[in-house]
Structure formats: structure tokens, C-alpha cells
Design a protein around this motif. Structure first.
Motif, mmCIF file in Angstrom:
data_model
loop_
_atom_site.group_PDB
_atom_site.id
_atom_site.type_symbol
_atom_site.label_atom_id
_atom_site.label_comp_id
_atom_site.label_asym_id
_atom_site.label_seq_id
_atom_site.Cartn_x
_atom_site.Cartn_y
_atom_site.Cartn_z
ATOM 1 N N GLN A 248 -18.334 -70.560 -103.508
ATOM 2 C CA GLN A 248 -17.619 -71.249 -104.583
ATOM 3 C C GLN A 248 -17.919 -72.736 -104.506
ATOM 4 O OE1 GLN A 248 -13.308 -70.879 -104.600
ATOM 5 N NE2 GLN A 248 -13.183 -71.399 -106.763
ATOM 6 N N TYR B 108 -18.653 -64.519 -101.052
ATOM 7 C CA TYR B 108 -18.852 -65.299 -102.263
ATOM 8 C C TYR B 108 -19.038 -66.767 -101.885
ATOM 9 C CZ TYR B 108 -16.855 -61.325 -104.878
ATOM 10 O OH TYR B 108 -16.600 -60.094 -105.416
ATOM 11 N N PHE C 245 -8.536 -67.663 -112.676
ATOM 12 C CA PHE C 245 -9.879 -67.107 -112.812
ATOM 13 C C PHE C 245 -9.810 -65.725 -113.444
ATOM 14 C CE2 PHE C 245 -12.337 -70.134 -110.375
ATOM 15 C CZ PHE C 245 -11.431 -70.673 -109.482
ATOM 16 N N PHE D 50 -8.692 -61.594 -100.883
ATOM 17 C CA PHE D 50 -9.511 -62.735 -100.483
ATOM 18 C C PHE D 50 -8.920 -63.472 -99.285
ATOM 19 C CE2 PHE D 50 -12.864 -63.321 -103.614
ATOM 20 C CZ PHE D 50 -12.490 -62.385 -104.563
ATOM 21 N N GLY D 51 -9.807 -63.975 -98.448
ATOM 22 C CA GLY D 51 -9.426 -64.878 -97.388
ATOM 23 C C GLY D 51 -9.291 -66.303 -97.914
ATOM 24 N N PRO D 52 -8.855 -67.230 -97.044
ATOM 25 C CA PRO D 52 -8.626 -68.614 -97.482
ATOM 26 C C PRO D 52 -9.908 -69.404 -97.666
ATOM 27 C CG PRO D 52 -8.206 -68.406 -95.149
ATOM 28 C CD PRO D 52 -8.471 -67.019 -95.645
ATOM 29 N N TYR E 249 -7.148 -63.683 -111.392
ATOM 30 C CA TYR E 249 -6.787 -64.184 -110.072
ATOM 31 C C TYR E 249 -6.268 -65.605 -110.227
ATOM 32 C CZ TYR E 249 -8.655 -60.434 -107.132
ATOM 33 O OH TYR E 249 -8.861 -59.222 -106.498
ATOM 34 N N PHE F 283 -16.922 -63.601 -111.749
ATOM 35 C CA PHE F 283 -15.833 -64.509 -112.082
ATOM 36 C C PHE F 283 -16.216 -65.461 -113.200
ATOM 37 C CE2 PHE F 283 -12.568 -63.975 -108.862
ATOM 38 C CZ PHE F 283 -13.220 -63.287 -107.864
ATOM 39 N N GLY F 284 -15.220 -65.854 -113.979
ATOM 40 C CA GLY F 284 -15.371 -66.981 -114.869
ATOM 41 C C GLY F 284 -15.285 -68.283 -114.087
ATOM 42 N N PRO G 291 -16.053 -68.374 -108.023
ATOM 43 C CA PRO G 291 -16.835 -67.778 -106.933
ATOM 44 C C PRO G 291 -18.059 -67.043 -107.470
ATOM 45 C CG PRO G 291 -14.489 -67.279 -106.705
ATOM 46 C CD PRO G 291 -14.676 -67.874 -108.065
ATOM 47 N N ARG H 165 -11.929 -72.845 -90.750
ATOM 48 C CA ARG H 165 -11.492 -73.175 -92.104
ATOM 49 C C ARG H 165 -12.323 -74.307 -92.680
ATOM 50 N NH1 ARG H 165 -6.585 -72.122 -94.089
ATOM 51 N NH2 ARG H 165 -7.632 -72.884 -95.964
ATOM 52 N N GLY I 226 -4.503 -75.473 -102.224
ATOM 53 C CA GLY I 226 -4.591 -75.262 -100.781
ATOM 54 C C GLY I 226 -4.523 -73.820 -100.339
ATOM 55 N N GLU I 227 -4.535 -72.885 -101.275
ATOM 56 C CA GLU I 227 -4.424 -71.472 -100.909
ATOM 57 C C GLU I 227 -5.641 -70.683 -101.397
ATOM 58 O OE1 GLU I 227 0.450 -71.482 -101.434
ATOM 59 O OE2 GLU I 227 -0.721 -69.694 -101.967
ATOM 60 N N GLY I 228 -5.732 -69.439 -100.935
ATOM 61 C CA GLY I 228 -6.822 -68.568 -101.346
ATOM 62 C C GLY I 228 -6.536 -67.887 -102.671
ATOM 63 N N LEU I 229 -7.513 -67.171 -103.161
ATOM 64 C CA LEU I 229 -7.374 -66.423 -104.413
ATOM 65 C C LEU I 229 -6.379 -65.283 -104.238
ATOM 66 C CD1 LEU I 229 -11.113 -66.150 -105.434
ATOM 67 C CD2 LEU I 229 -9.340 -67.218 -106.808
#
Lengths: 116, 111
Positions: free
Chosen positions: A37, A35, B89, A107-109, B36, B101-102, A43, A9, B41-44
Motif C-alpha cells: 500500500q 499487499y 476502501f 488484515f494485519g496492522p 473495508y 481494492f479501489g 492496497p 511495525r 493508526g489502525e489496520g483494515l
């Protein structure tokens, strides 16, 4: 069911080191995406696999970046001789179908890479 | 090439206020459009999507309509909550390949 997972992570590397980032997509998902970011940005596409075939790598910023998905499931993004500008969150996404009305990327974290 | 533009943030609103986050796109053909959300602290996570012109996507009180004539996909919610605080997003699907993505819009909702 498990979603997309990524490891590690968090990764801190010294400039010049090589790093490997792992992505485990959702089981059975055909397509896999990487991607990058940057902080405060959206991203940006790096590369795309359909099963084990890398169909598009046009977003890879330099030849220091390399990705593989040898058995059509787990993927690894490798960055050689890391530079400070490589510091970013690297996101992996997978999708079950390749197009159409049910198309969606999961998407993953992300892996946060910091290059010192 | 394809691109997505969305309003600059941060956006700060009081709870129960009306939300609009503007999104416009440039693309050849007829891409699918997505919103999205990224909570702290989290993913998309996919919030909603629309796959053709005049489609309306909706989820959790949010909605967006695919307007081909104005190449827009603005996100709206009638009454925001503190729990809606996140980065949003807008994205388009480049025909089953990569998403474009924007830059994201950070929303803060104050109690």
C-alpha cells in the motif's frame, strides 16, 4: 483471540539493504496474502499462499521480492537490495476458507517500510 | 483485468449529515464485493460485504447494495458521526484469490 500480527511495525532501511517482514496469520487460516500500500493508495496484491503453496506471485514487482510460507503458517516477505520506490506499507491478510459466502480476509496492522 | 473505481476524496461532512461514497467495478463473472475501513493508526477492517446481485450488506448504520446492472456498490449512511472519520476502501474478491481494492476515500466528519 489474536488477529493477524506483523513485525516489525516500522522498518527503516538504507538503499541496497535487504529486509525481511514477518506475518503471523490467524491460527488455522488456510490462505495468506501480501499487499503493498503506497501512501494515499489502496492496497495492491503481491502474492498469495494456500497453506505452504504459493499459488500466485504475479503481483511481485521484481525479482528482488520473495515470499515464503514453509510450514503453512508464518510467512516472510523478503526484499533484496531495497530501493526508494519500495517504501510503502506492506499488509498481510489471512482467510479461513478459500471461497464462498463466508469468505473474508482479515488484515494485519502492516509494516511501514521506509527506504532512505 | 478486474478493477474498482471509487469517488475521489477527501469528503468532509458535518455530524449527522447523509453520506454516499460511490464505488463501481469492472470484473468478469460474479465477484463478491466488500467495503473495508481504515481508522487512523489502525489496520483494515471489514465493514460490510455482499456476495451476489441485489444483496444488501449492512453494519454500524452503513449499507451498500450489490447492483449488477450498474456494476456498483455505493456506501451510504444516514447520519454520520465524528467517529466515522476514516478511509473507506471498496474491494472485489477475485474468486477467493486476491482482493482488488479501489484507491480509498478519506472521510472527515466535523462536530
Amino acid at each position: 483471540g489474536a488477529g493477524v500480527s506483523q513485525s516489525p511495525r516500522y522498518k527503516v532501511a538504507k538503499r541496497g539493504q535487504d529486509v525481511a517482514l514477518r506475518c503471523d496469520p490467524i491460527s488455522g487460516h488456510v490462505s495468506l496474502f501480501w499487499y503493498q500500500q503506497a501512501l494515499g493508495q489502496g492496497p495492491e496484491f503481491l502474492t498469495y499462499f494456500q497453506n505452504e503453496a504459493q499459488l500466485d506471485k504475479s503481483g511481485l514487482p521484481s525479482d528482488r521480492f520473495f515470499a515464503e510460507r514453509p510450514e503453512g503458517s508464518v510467512s516472510t516477505l523478503k526484499i533484496q537490495r531495497t530501493q526508494q520506490e519500495d517504501s510503502a506499507v506492506y499488509l498481510c491478510a489471512s482467510s479461513l476458507v478459500v471461497s464462498g459466502p463466508n469468505y473474508e480476509q482479515f488484515f494485519g496492522p502492516g509494516t511501514r517500510l521506509t527506504v532512505l | 483485468g478486474d478493477s474498482v473505481t471509487q469517488m475521489e476524496g477527501p469528503v468532509t461532512l458535518s455530524e449527522e449529515a447523509f453520506l454516499t461514497i460511490n464505488c463501481t467495478y469492472t470484473a468478469t463473472g460474479y465477484p463478491s464485493l466488500f467495503w473495508y475501513v481504515q481508522y487512523p493508526g489502525e489496520g483494515l477492517q471489514l465493514l460490510l460485504k455482499a456476495t451476489k446481485a441485489d444483496d444488501k450488506g449492512s453494519n454500524k448504520g452503513f449499507e451498500a447494495t450489490y447492483r449488477k446492472e450498474t456494476t456498483s456498490f455505493h456506501l451510504e449512511k444516514g447520519s454520520v458521526q465524528v467517529s466515522d472519520s476514516a478511509v473507506y476502501f471498496c474491494a472485489l474478491d477475485n474468486y477467493g484469490q486476491n482482493f482488488v481494492f479501489g484507491p480509498g476515500t478519506r472521510l472527515s466528519v466535523l462536530p
